[in-house]
Scaffold this active site. Structure first.
Site, PDB file in Angstrom:
ATOM      1  N   GLY A 235       2.679  -8.789   3.356  1.00 53.00           N
ATOM      2  CA  GLY A 235       2.099 -10.123   3.422  1.00 53.00           C
ATOM      3  C   GLY A 235       0.977 -10.304   2.410  1.00 53.00           C
ATOM      4  O   GLY A 235       0.799 -11.406   1.858  1.00 53.00           O
ATOM      5  N   ASP A 236       0.227  -9.253   2.146  1.00 47.62           N
ATOM      6  CA  ASP A 236      -0.841  -9.318   1.148  1.00 47.62           C
ATOM      7  C   ASP A 236      -0.252  -9.456  -0.257  1.00 47.62           C
ATOM      8  O   ASP A 236      -0.770 -10.220  -1.088  1.00 47.62           O
ATOM      9  CB  ASP A 236      -1.720  -8.077   1.226  1.00 47.62           C
ATOM     10  N   ALA A 237       0.817  -8.709  -0.533  1.00 48.89           N
ATOM     11  CA  ALA A 237       1.485  -8.834  -1.831  1.00 48.89           C
ATOM     12  C   ALA A 237       2.067 -10.236  -1.996  1.00 48.89           C
ATOM     13  O   ALA A 237       2.010 -10.828  -3.084  1.00 48.89           O
ATOM     14  CB  ALA A 237       2.577  -7.777  -1.961  1.00 48.89           C
ATOM     15  N   ALA A 240      -0.782 -12.517  -2.879  1.00 47.47           N
ATOM     16  CA  ALA A 240      -1.191 -12.307  -4.263  1.00 47.47           C
ATOM     17  C   ALA A 240      -0.222 -12.984  -5.222  1.00 47.47           C
ATOM     18  O   ALA A 240      -0.643 -13.641  -6.188  1.00 47.47           O
ATOM     19  CB  ALA A 240      -1.282 -10.810  -4.569  1.00 47.47           C
TER      20      ALA A 240
END
Length: 287
Positions: A235-237, A240
């Site tokens: 989810g962070d990727a 980003a």
């Protein structure tokens, strides 16, 4: 070059891969163990730096070996860590991440220093120079104050409140940001609890892709079929990739395609952080 400030958790992650979770009073063998920097804000900041976006991080660590190592890893990745404070009164937050063969994860967290920072630890000059503020799970008051300060500067704000959205008083922050990143469970809770007509919703559907809801309009992307290794940090990727594409001028459809590609690339590799480059993203997209 666009500049994005990420605000939120900086952790030390210990990732344990197991064949299955144990039954009550049972035991399983740890197949592999790895340690390294983590935390949602830190992961997004690293992904943005990989994608050639000037990124800075607002967060906090303990004044200990893990905190110093986490800061050094971020700096080596190209992230501006001038606004990562060291709290001498507590240790760097540690998260134990247990990964099953399907790639799904469970997280055990130890309280620590990752919410020691305050909104006022971000200097006015740094916020004034930003093109975007991305907030992740953090203290509710800190999130609300950061969103307020960004609005005063006309800096667009995105917020990914994370899995504890129903356990914390995030209402003032959630209803004052421009973009809200949610998975299906989080979206069900947020749509039931808040009036989100003014927010652009970026909804993550896991293997079923993602969509953007802006008022009555919707833009969807089906995602990509992959063999999942580890969903930690996916989810962070995704965030980003979405932010990097958006600040670079991409439309919604393109931003979703890039975000889903980044999430898929992260899910194909172990650990919370995967090196993301535009070359890898374009190759994945077949361009």
């Amino acid at each position: 070059m666009s500049r994005v400030i990420c605000a939120g958790h900086v952790n030390w992650d210990v990732t344990l891969r197991v064949a299955s979770l144990p039954d009550p009073d049972g035991e399983v063998t740890v197949d592999s163990r790895r340690s390294g920097g983590g935390g949602s804000a830190a992961n997004v900041a690293t992904g943005l730096a990989d994608l050639d976006v000037d990124s800075a991080l607002l967060g906090s660590v303990g004044d200990d070996e893990h905190g110093r190592t986490a800061r050094a890893e971020l700096a080596d990745a190209g992230v501006d860590v001038d606004h990562v404070i060291s709290d001498p009164e507590t240790e760097t937050t540690t998260k134990y991440i247990i990964v099953e063969p399907t790639g799904e994860v469970m997280v055990l967290g130890c309280s620590g220093a990752n919410e020691s920072f305050a909104a006022d630890d971000l200097p006015e000059s740094a916020l004034a120079a930003a093109d975007h503020l991305h907030m992740t799970s953090q203290g509710p008051e800190t999130a609300a104050r950061l969103a307020e300060r960004a609005r005063e500067r006309d800096v667009p704000v995105s917020f990914d409140p994370g899995r504890r959205i129903d356990q914390r008083g995030y209402g003032p922050a959630i209803t004052s940001v421009d973009y809200l990143f949610l998975n299906d469970r989080e979206a069900a809770l947020a749509l039931d609890a808040f009036d989100l007509d003014a927010q652009t919703l970026v909804l993550k559907h896991g293997p079923d892709g993602a969509e953007i809801r802006r008022g009555d309009g919707r833009t969807a992307h089906p995602g990509y079929p992959i063999e999942v290794v580890d969903t930690t940090g996916a989810g962070d990727a995704f965030a980003a990739g979405f932010i990097a594409a958006s600040v670079g001028g991409a439309d919604d459809r393109r931003a979703l395609a890039v975000a889903n590609a980044c999430g898929a690339l992260a899910s194909k590799a172990p650990g919370a952080r995967t090196s993301l480059t535009w070359e890898d993203v374009r190759r994945f997209l077949g361009e």
